[in-house]
Write an enzyme that holds these catalytic residues in place. Structure first.
Site, PDB file in Angstrom:
ATOM      1  N   ASN A 111       0.800  -1.225   0.000  1.00 45.38           N
ATOM      2  CA  ASN A 111       0.000   0.000   0.000  1.00 45.38           C
ATOM      3  C   ASN A 111       0.838   1.283   0.000  1.00 45.38           C
ATOM      4  O   ASN A 111       0.285   2.374   0.025  1.00 45.38           O
ATOM      5  CB  ASN A 111      -1.013  -0.020   1.156  1.00 45.38           C
ATOM      6  N   ARG A 128      -7.728  -0.510  -8.205  1.00 41.23           N
ATOM      7  CA  ARG A 128      -8.274   0.837  -8.030  1.00 41.23           C
ATOM      8  C   ARG A 128      -7.200   1.915  -8.216  1.00 41.23           C
ATOM      9  O   ARG A 128      -7.468   3.105  -8.134  1.00 41.23           O
ATOM     10  CB  ARG A 128      -8.855   0.973  -6.611  1.00 41.23           C
ATOM     11  N   CYS A 150     -10.757  -5.285  -4.201  1.00 41.44           N
ATOM     12  CA  CYS A 150     -11.363  -6.408  -3.491  1.00 41.44           C
ATOM     13  C   CYS A 150     -12.848  -6.170  -3.260  1.00 41.44           C
ATOM     14  O   CYS A 150     -13.287  -5.033  -3.115  1.00 41.44           O
ATOM     15  CB  CYS A 150     -10.672  -6.586  -2.153  1.00 41.44           C
ATOM     16  N   ASP A 175      -7.090  -4.245   7.819  1.00 42.55           N
ATOM     17  CA  ASP A 175      -6.433  -5.379   7.145  1.00 42.55           C
ATOM     18  C   ASP A 175      -5.853  -6.410   8.112  1.00 42.55           C
ATOM     19  O   ASP A 175      -5.423  -7.478   7.698  1.00 42.55           O
ATOM     20  CB  ASP A 175      -5.302  -4.860   6.239  1.00 42.55           C
TER      21      ASP A 175
HETATM   22  N1  EPU Z   1     -14.474   5.816   0.767  1.00 45.60           N
HETATM   23  C1  EPU Z   1     -15.546   6.514   0.239  1.00 45.60           C
HETATM   24  N2  EPU Z   1     -15.316   7.290  -0.873  1.00 45.60           N
HETATM   25  C2  EPU Z   1     -14.106   7.391  -1.460  1.00 45.60           C
HETATM   26  C3  EPU Z   1     -13.004   6.688  -0.911  1.00 45.60           C
HETATM   27  C4  EPU Z   1     -13.223   5.905   0.205  1.00 45.60           C
HETATM   28  O1  EPU Z   1     -16.658   6.442   0.751  1.00 45.60           O
HETATM   29  O2  EPU Z   1     -13.978   8.111  -2.455  1.00 45.60           O
HETATM   30  C5  EPU Z   1     -14.688   4.951   1.941  1.00 45.60           C
HETATM   31  C6  EPU Z   1     -14.425   3.492   1.603  1.00 45.60           C
HETATM   32  O3  EPU Z   1     -15.556   2.897   0.987  1.00 45.60           O
HETATM   33  C7  EPU Z   1     -14.116   2.908   2.950  1.00 45.60           C
HETATM   34  C8  EPU Z   1     -13.400   4.064   3.651  1.00 45.60           C
HETATM   35  O4  EPU Z   1     -13.732   5.256   2.939  1.00 45.60           O
HETATM   36  O5  EPU Z   1     -15.299   2.606   3.636  1.00 45.60           O
HETATM   37  C9  EPU Z   1     -11.903   3.944   3.741  1.00 45.60           C
HETATM   38  O6  EPU Z   1     -11.359   3.757   2.446  1.00 45.60           O
HETATM   39  P1  EPU Z   1      -9.893   4.265   2.063  1.00 45.60           P
HETATM   40  O7  EPU Z   1     -10.029   5.271   0.977  1.00 45.60           O
HETATM   41  O8  EPU Z   1      -9.173   4.648   3.294  1.00 45.60           O
HETATM   42  O9  EPU Z   1      -9.268   2.951   1.490  1.00 45.60           O
HETATM   43  P2  EPU Z   1      -8.426   2.758   0.178  1.00 45.60           P
HETATM   44  O10 EPU Z   1      -7.472   3.878   0.005  1.00 45.60           O
HETATM   45  O11 EPU Z   1      -9.317   2.407  -0.958  1.00 45.60           O
HETATM   46  C10 EPU Z   1      -6.420   1.559   1.338  1.00 45.60           C
HETATM   47  C11 EPU Z   1      -5.763   0.225   1.195  1.00 45.60           C
HETATM   48  C12 EPU Z   1      -6.648  -0.852   1.794  1.00 45.60           C
HETATM   49  C13 EPU Z   1      -6.864  -0.527   3.265  1.00 45.60           C
HETATM   50  C14 EPU Z   1      -7.492   0.865   3.390  1.00 45.60           C
HETATM   51  C15 EPU Z   1      -7.671   1.293   4.830  1.00 45.60           C
HETATM   52  C16 EPU Z   1      -4.489   0.469  -0.818  1.00 45.60           C
HETATM   53  C17 EPU Z   1      -4.267   0.076  -2.229  1.00 45.60           C
HETATM   54  N3  EPU Z   1      -5.527  -0.056  -0.212  1.00 45.60           N
HETATM   55  O12 EPU Z   1      -7.622   1.470   0.570  1.00 45.60           O
HETATM   56  O13 EPU Z   1      -5.943  -2.062   1.696  1.00 45.60           O
HETATM   57  O14 EPU Z   1      -7.718  -1.485   3.834  1.00 45.60           O
HETATM   58  O15 EPU Z   1      -6.653   1.826   2.722  1.00 45.60           O
HETATM   59  O16 EPU Z   1      -6.460   1.358   5.479  1.00 45.60           O
HETATM   60  O17 EPU Z   1      -3.705   1.223  -0.232  1.00 45.60           O
HETATM   61  C18 EPU Z   1      -5.672  -4.336   1.362  1.00 45.60           C
HETATM   62  O18 EPU Z   1      -4.445  -4.108   1.363  1.00 45.60           O
HETATM   63  O19 EPU Z   1      -6.162  -5.503   1.397  1.00 45.60           O
HETATM   64  C19 EPU Z   1      -6.591  -3.221   1.335  1.00 45.60           C
HETATM   65  C20 EPU Z   1      -7.886  -3.343   1.064  1.00 45.60           C
END
Ligand code: EPU
Length: 442
Positions: free
Chosen positions: A27, A100, A124, A314
């Site tokens: 990440n 994404r 995912c 995670d």
């Molecule tokens: N959210 C929204 N709108 C958006 C963006 C996010 O509603 O535009 C919501 C999401 O639906 C979720 C929450 O905000 O409910 C948090 O999402 P976040 O944006 O923090 O997650 P992400 O950036 O998409 C990254 C990691 C995830 C990890 C999360 C939380 C990466 C590629 N992915 O996702 O990792 O769980 O932060 O720490 O960096 C994994 O490694 O298995 C994984 C899913």
């Protein structure tokens, strides 16, 4: 992905013991690769893991004209962005797969080329995972967003300008979006409500090496002073603390003893506290952390997942497998994703007693309470797990299925394991090193 077959047969009941080495965090590494687009000169990234999410980003950067080659050291990438160009939507689509990450290309590409395209985004299956925060942020910087049948097109006719932004939730991705866009936007950006995960701090380190001016204040406020030009970076990526936590949970669930080389204490404080409360043993060394089962019964715990510095979402799935072995009732309240307990069905089939509830249990009410999302789990132990046929649903859920099968009595057939290689480097050879008994089908 390096696997000839997507199905493995696991003969469980053997403790995992031995030493494995971590590389950089999935990440962080994937975002650091995107950041190379912002530089006028080449970047060098070290400790890049050989995982399919990295291959996806590599392919996406290459279709945008970035030249990428392997360096001398294993896991070293050289990224040369001097010939960045607009890519065709079809090529982006073909390379993006279910990732994404393309959304994070927007800011850098708008700076470099004045336009960006992104296809429909996957990732995912752990909830809706919308991109509304990202699009709102980009519009605030001055981007024009057009939704087309094939995806989204963005342009920035007047250039991108620094802005005052407040996120409705400390989203990791949206915070990265702001950072990757603001560093070269005109003027100052003030971001309130930002995520402050260690991977984000390491991305800030990289951007500072490139010439950016970024300060991190208390209370989730980040200030970025835009600069007209950035150069390449040379950086060794932060270790993968999600992988470290996964192996730590595997040591507990299989009654094993695993030395996780490269793991560090400070980014894992919250995890280590919970691990200790469950009864897990750990020794912190200069070059890694040893995680082991103490040889006596494990304790139940009540945990709530949260943004950093809380207990990472995670970490939850692998730990739940260990909690099926604890003596008593544990509660896990998932407050980051609305739908991250799909993986427990397989554990129940294997003999675990886990109930999922819509209510916010064991902690404070979260955004998902009263909204029909099954986001609290009650785990009653100890349970003896037995082998089963399982289909891996997503990355972290999949790893927890592996651990469950390894800790179970009898034989399990685990299919769709390819998903696990999205985020766990060489997990089959690591399992072999740790003494797991399994065979690949086909
Ligand atoms: N959210 C929204 N709108 C958006 C963006 C996010 O509603 O535009 C919501 C999401 O639906 C979720 C929450 O905000 O409910 C948090 O999402 P976040 O944006 O923090 O997650 P992400 O950036 O998409 C990254 C990691 C995830 C990890 C999360 C939380 C990466 C590629 N992915 O996702 O990792 O769980 O932060 O720490 O960096 C994994 O490694 O298995 C994984 C899913």
């Amino acid at each position: 992905m390096g696997l000839h077959s997507d199905t493995i047969t696991i003969r469980g009941g053997r403790p995992l013991t031995g030493r494995i080495e971590l590389k950089g965090a999935k990440n962080l590494v994937t975002k650091a690769m995107v950041a190379s687009l912002l530089g006028e000169t080449p970047s060098i990234l070290k400790d890049v893991p050989d995982i399919s999410d990295v291959r996806v980003v590599r392919g996406l950067l290459e279709v945008h004209g970035v030249k990428i080659s392997d360096g001398e050291e294993e896991g070293e990438l050289h990224l040369d962005p001097s010939a960045v160009e607009t890519a065709h939507m079809a090529d982006i689509d073909a390379h993006a797969g279910s990732s994404r990450i393309p959304i994070l290309f927007c800011g850098p590409l708008l700076h470099r080329l004045g336009e960006a395209f992104i296809p429909d985004l996957g990732g995912c299956r752990i909830g809706d995972r919308p991109i509304d925060f990202h699009l709102d942020v980009l519009r605030t910087f001055g981007a024009v967003v057009e939704k087309l049948p094939s995806g989204i097109r963005m342009s920035a006719p007047g250039g991108l300008k620094g802005a005052k932004i407040e996120l409705p939730y400390p989203s990791v991705g949206a915070t990265e979006q702001v950072l990757l866009t603001a560093v070269r936007a005109a003027g100052i950006t003030e971001l309130r409500g930002s995520a402050i995960e260690p991977e984000i701090m390491d991305l800030i380190n990289i951007l500072q090496k490139m010439g950016a001016v970024i300060s991190v204040d208390t209370d989730r406020v980040i200030r970025i002073e835009g600069v007209p030009e950035l150069k390449g970076y040379d950086h060794r990526a932060l270790f993968d603390r999600n992988e470290a936590a996964s192996w730590a949970a595997a040591a507990l669930a299989t009654e094993g003893d695993i030395f996780v080389g490269g793991a560090r204490q400070s980014e894992m404080l919250t995890f280590l506290n919970v691990y200790r409360k469950v009864g897990g043993g750990f020794d912190i060394h200069e070059d890694g952390i040893r995680f082991f089962h103490p040889g006596k019964p494990l304790n139940p715990v009540i945990i709530e997942t949260d943004v950093h510095p809380g207990f990472m979402t995670d970490w939850q799935q692998p730990l739940v497998v260990a909690l099926t072995k604890a003596e008593g009732v544990s509660i896990v309240h998932e407050t980051v994703y609305e739908n991250r307990f799909g993986f427990v069905d397989a554990l129940v089939e294997m003999g675990a007693t886990i109930q999922i509830h819509r209510e916010c249990l064991g902690g404070q009410a979260c955004r998902f309470g009263q909204r029909n999302f099954n986001h609290s789990a009650v785990i009653s132990g100890p349970s003896k797990l037995h082998g089963a046929d399982i289909v891996v649903p997503d990355l972290r859920g999949g790893f927890s299925h592996l651990i469950a099968a390894l800790s179970a009595e009898g034989t399990s057939r685990v299919s769709n394991v390819g998903i696990i290689s999205r985020g766990y480097e060489k997990f089959l050879s690591k399992l072999e090193t740790l003494g797991a008994d399994f065979t690949l089908e086909g």
